[in-house]
Design a protein around this motif. Sequence first.
Motif, PDB file in Angstrom:
ATOM      1  N   GLU A  19       0.870  -1.183   0.000  1.00  0.00           N
ATOM      2  CA  GLU A  19       0.000   0.000   0.000  1.00  0.00           C
ATOM      3  C   GLU A  19       0.905   1.231   0.000  1.00  0.00           C
ATOM      4  O   GLU A  19       1.581   1.525   0.985  1.00  0.00           O
ATOM      5  CB  GLU A  19      -0.900   0.001   1.233  1.00  0.00           C
ATOM      6  CG  GLU A  19      -1.875   1.176   1.254  1.00  0.00           C
ATOM      7  CD  GLU A  19      -2.648   1.253   2.560  1.00  0.00           C
ATOM      8  OE1 GLU A  19      -2.027   1.024   3.615  1.00  0.00           O
ATOM      9  OE2 GLU A  19      -3.856   1.547   2.523  1.00  0.00           O
TER      10      GLU A  19
ATOM     11  N   THR B 162     -10.726  -7.682  -5.977  1.00  0.00           N
ATOM     12  CA  THR B 162     -11.990  -7.478  -5.282  1.00  0.00           C
ATOM     13  C   THR B 162     -11.701  -6.873  -3.911  1.00  0.00           C
ATOM     14  O   THR B 162     -10.590  -6.962  -3.397  1.00  0.00           O
ATOM     15  CB  THR B 162     -12.774  -8.790  -5.100  1.00  0.00           C
ATOM     16  OG1 THR B 162     -11.911  -9.750  -4.479  1.00  0.00           O
ATOM     17  CG2 THR B 162     -13.277  -9.311  -6.415  1.00  0.00           C
TER      18      THR B 162
ATOM     19  N   SER C 282     -16.198  -3.388   4.273  1.00  0.00           N
ATOM     20  CA  SER C 282     -15.301  -2.301   4.646  1.00  0.00           C
ATOM     21  C   SER C 282     -16.077  -1.056   5.076  1.00  0.00           C
ATOM     22  O   SER C 282     -17.011  -0.632   4.416  1.00  0.00           O
ATOM     23  CB  SER C 282     -14.410  -1.942   3.460  1.00  0.00           C
ATOM     24  OG  SER C 282     -13.658  -3.045   3.060  1.00  0.00           O
ATOM     25  N   VAL C 283     -15.700  -0.471   6.169  1.00  0.00           N
ATOM     26  CA  VAL C 283     -16.308   0.783   6.639  1.00  0.00           C
ATOM     27  C   VAL C 283     -15.214   1.654   7.229  1.00  0.00           C
ATOM     28  O   VAL C 283     -14.142   1.183   7.570  1.00  0.00           O
ATOM     29  CB  VAL C 283     -17.393   0.559   7.714  1.00  0.00           C
ATOM     30  CG1 VAL C 283     -18.585  -0.162   7.143  1.00  0.00           C
ATOM     31  CG2 VAL C 283     -16.824  -0.187   8.903  1.00  0.00           C
TER      32      VAL C 283
ATOM     33  N   PHE D 214     -16.096   0.478  -4.705  1.00  0.00           N
ATOM     34  CA  PHE D 214     -14.668   0.635  -4.983  1.00  0.00           C
ATOM     35  C   PHE D 214     -14.446   0.554  -6.491  1.00  0.00           C
ATOM     36  O   PHE D 214     -15.037  -0.285  -7.180  1.00  0.00           O
ATOM     37  CB  PHE D 214     -13.873  -0.456  -4.270  1.00  0.00           C
ATOM     38  CG  PHE D 214     -13.758  -0.224  -2.796  1.00  0.00           C
ATOM     39  CD1 PHE D 214     -12.657   0.427  -2.265  1.00  0.00           C
ATOM     40  CD2 PHE D 214     -14.752  -0.651  -1.911  1.00  0.00           C
ATOM     41  CE1 PHE D 214     -12.545   0.657  -0.911  1.00  0.00           C
ATOM     42  CE2 PHE D 214     -14.652  -0.426  -0.551  1.00  0.00           C
ATOM     43  CZ  PHE D 214     -13.545   0.229  -0.049  1.00  0.00           C
TER      44      PHE D 214
ATOM     45  N   GLY E 156     -10.501   3.593   8.958  1.00  0.00           N
ATOM     46  CA  GLY E 156     -11.020   2.293   8.607  1.00  0.00           C
ATOM     47  C   GLY E 156     -10.027   1.501   7.785  1.00  0.00           C
ATOM     48  O   GLY E 156      -8.973   2.021   7.391  1.00  0.00           O
ATOM     49  N   THR E 157     -10.340   0.282   7.558  1.00  0.00           N
ATOM     50  CA  THR E 157      -9.502  -0.558   6.711  1.00  0.00           C
ATOM     51  C   THR E 157     -10.390  -1.307   5.730  1.00  0.00           C
ATOM     52  O   THR E 157     -11.596  -1.410   5.923  1.00  0.00           O
ATOM     53  CB  THR E 157      -8.707  -1.582   7.542  1.00  0.00           C
ATOM     54  OG1 THR E 157      -9.623  -2.386   8.282  1.00  0.00           O
ATOM     55  CG2 THR E 157      -7.745  -0.885   8.493  1.00  0.00           C
ATOM     56  N   PHE E 158      -9.771  -1.766   4.697  1.00  0.00           N
ATOM     57  CA  PHE E 158     -10.480  -2.652   3.778  1.00  0.00           C
ATOM     58  C   PHE E 158      -9.529  -3.750   3.354  1.00  0.00           C
ATOM     59  O   PHE E 158      -8.311  -3.606   3.442  1.00  0.00           O
ATOM     60  CB  PHE E 158     -11.029  -1.892   2.565  1.00  0.00           C
ATOM     61  CG  PHE E 158     -10.005  -1.160   1.745  1.00  0.00           C
ATOM     62  CD1 PHE E 158      -9.369  -1.784   0.683  1.00  0.00           C
ATOM     63  CD2 PHE E 158      -9.671   0.157   2.038  1.00  0.00           C
ATOM     64  CE1 PHE E 158      -8.430  -1.113  -0.078  1.00  0.00           C
ATOM     65  CE2 PHE E 158      -8.735   0.845   1.280  1.00  0.00           C
ATOM     66  CZ  PHE E 158      -8.105   0.210   0.221  1.00  0.00           C
ATOM     67  N   THR E 159     -10.117  -4.856   2.951  1.00  0.00           N
ATOM     68  CA  THR E 159      -9.303  -6.000   2.536  1.00  0.00           C
ATOM     69  C   THR E 159      -9.236  -6.045   1.020  1.00  0.00           C
ATOM     70  O   THR E 159     -10.259  -6.062   0.344  1.00  0.00           O
ATOM     71  CB  THR E 159      -9.890  -7.309   3.076  1.00  0.00           C
ATOM     72  OG1 THR E 159      -9.956  -7.208   4.495  1.00  0.00           O
ATOM     73  CG2 THR E 159      -9.009  -8.488   2.697  1.00  0.00           C
ATOM     74  N   PHE E 160      -8.045  -6.017   0.530  1.00  0.00           N
ATOM     75  CA  PHE E 160      -7.743  -5.931  -0.897  1.00  0.00           C
ATOM     76  C   PHE E 160      -7.312  -7.326  -1.350  1.00  0.00           C
ATOM     77  O   PHE E 160      -6.359  -7.885  -0.819  1.00  0.00           O
ATOM     78  CB  PHE E 160      -6.606  -4.922  -1.037  1.00  0.00           C
ATOM     79  CG  PHE E 160      -6.074  -4.700  -2.418  1.00  0.00           C
ATOM     80  CD1 PHE E 160      -6.508  -3.634  -3.190  1.00  0.00           C
ATOM     81  CD2 PHE E 160      -5.081  -5.524  -2.942  1.00  0.00           C
ATOM     82  CE1 PHE E 160      -5.967  -3.406  -4.445  1.00  0.00           C
ATOM     83  CE2 PHE E 160      -4.549  -5.304  -4.196  1.00  0.00           C
ATOM     84  CZ  PHE E 160      -4.995  -4.240  -4.943  1.00  0.00           C
ATOM     85  N   LEU E 161      -8.064  -7.908  -2.267  1.00  0.00           N
ATOM     86  CA  LEU E 161      -7.771  -9.281  -2.696  1.00  0.00           C
ATOM     87  C   LEU E 161      -7.397  -9.297  -4.176  1.00  0.00           C
ATOM     88  O   LEU E 161      -8.044  -8.642  -4.995  1.00  0.00           O
ATOM     89  CB  LEU E 161      -8.992 -10.193  -2.522  1.00  0.00           C
ATOM     90  CG  LEU E 161      -9.572 -10.379  -1.131  1.00  0.00           C
ATOM     91  CD1 LEU E 161     -10.616  -9.347  -0.830  1.00  0.00           C
ATOM     92  CD2 LEU E 161     -10.148 -11.783  -1.030  1.00  0.00           C
ATOM     93  N   ILE E 162      -6.377 -10.063  -4.467  1.00  0.00           N
ATOM     94  CA  ILE E 162      -5.998 -10.294  -5.860  1.00  0.00           C
ATOM     95  C   ILE E 162      -6.257 -11.756  -6.177  1.00  0.00           C
ATOM     96  O   ILE E 162      -5.718 -12.642  -5.522  1.00  0.00           O
ATOM     97  CB  ILE E 162      -4.514  -9.981  -6.099  1.00  0.00           C
ATOM     98  CG1 ILE E 162      -4.260  -8.508  -5.870  1.00  0.00           C
ATOM     99  CG2 ILE E 162      -4.104 -10.380  -7.514  1.00  0.00           C
ATOM    100  CD1 ILE E 162      -2.804  -8.152  -6.015  1.00  0.00           C
TER     101      ILE E 162
END
Lengths: 253, 160
Positions: B29, B89, B94-95, B109, B152-158
């Motif tokens: 990131e 995705t 996420s919030v 997103f 906040g955080t979000f989960t970033f998937l490849i």
Amino acid sequence: MSLLKEIRKLSLLSIGLAAISFAPTPANAVPVDTPAGTCVGADDSGGAGVDCVTTTGHMSASVVSTLSINEIRAVSFGNMATPCGGGACTTGDGDIILNAATGARTQTGLTTDTIVMLHGADANDGAAGNAGNANSGGQAPGVYRVSAGAEGAATQVYIAFADNAGNFVDYSGENFYTANDTNIHLIGPAAAYFTAQDFTIDCTGAASDVYGHYCDNTTLPLDVKVGATLKTVVGQTYGAGKYVATYNVMVSY
Amino acid sequence: MQTLIWRYLLPTLFLVTIPFAAHANQIYELRSLDFGAFAVTQPGGARRIVIDPTGAQTTPDGGLVIFKNGHNSIFRISQLNPATLFYITIDPSSVVHSSTTPEFEVDTFTFDPPNDIGNMIHTDPDASLTIRIGATLHIEAGETHTPGPYRGTFTFLINY
């Protein structure tokens, strides 16, 4: 010598393997079937290893407060007898000056356009028994509450006034925008109207500087009392009834 | 003899093994997603702040004053094989959080380059790619948010 040959064979074989390993990965490899949006479970496409990877992203937002001002009580000039003896006013100099701090009513004293202020005949002013009290005429300064917005190091909020079209009107004793000063009309029966002008304020730390008139907003909520002057208008004939108007009170840093 | 082994055999063995060891993919990131600093000037209605993947910020519902612009998020993907196909995705839960409620919901997103399972993208010849991400922050109708920072955080998937 034969050993040297064997080494050469191994070397060539290794070079061959190396060449294979450097060959481009098959382009546009067929995606495997890890469910979209998940990395749960192993690759079930028949290949080895996992087919997805995750990481955590970060996000932020900052909410900033805004000043708000709300009316707790409207400005009221109280009760009066029919101005100008019930006839048409001729000079526009009849007035009622409402003190923002005390709520007391006074008059300039000009007598052409007369306004007789009415008050409770039996009101007890605490000093002379039931002798009647000129300040018991039902009048009240306006009260406006400033809340939120103790932003940063700001400790002053400026109060200003405008007519319903947003035109700035003067404080009492100032003549910067005299063309707008008669724009606030208290309209009553038969569309007769008074004007309200020469606004004043009373509040914690009330003072003025080059930016305007301000209050100390260190402690919120802050109540700002508002006074003004009601004036008769040339040519208006006032009938008995209620006269009302609206205006804008503005607060800013 | 030993000289010959050191000169020819061992280097070629390394050549064979190093490329396969490099297939440990990495995501970094480079910059977080920020919706800026704002005030709700017309409370009551639902409001949105949209950051697009290029970093442009809009408030399609109005009712807000932006005091400081936000920015997009940037991720760097590396050490996949060159030309690897993949898509991204984001975990839908996420919030943006705060120590008080209500929180803000963030969704929609968006990515630059755009991609999804039917429109996969591939890594550059150097086996890496930079992804820019935008999103939409929602202020729900009737909610009042206490001034202050929200994180906040979000989960970033490849998936590849």
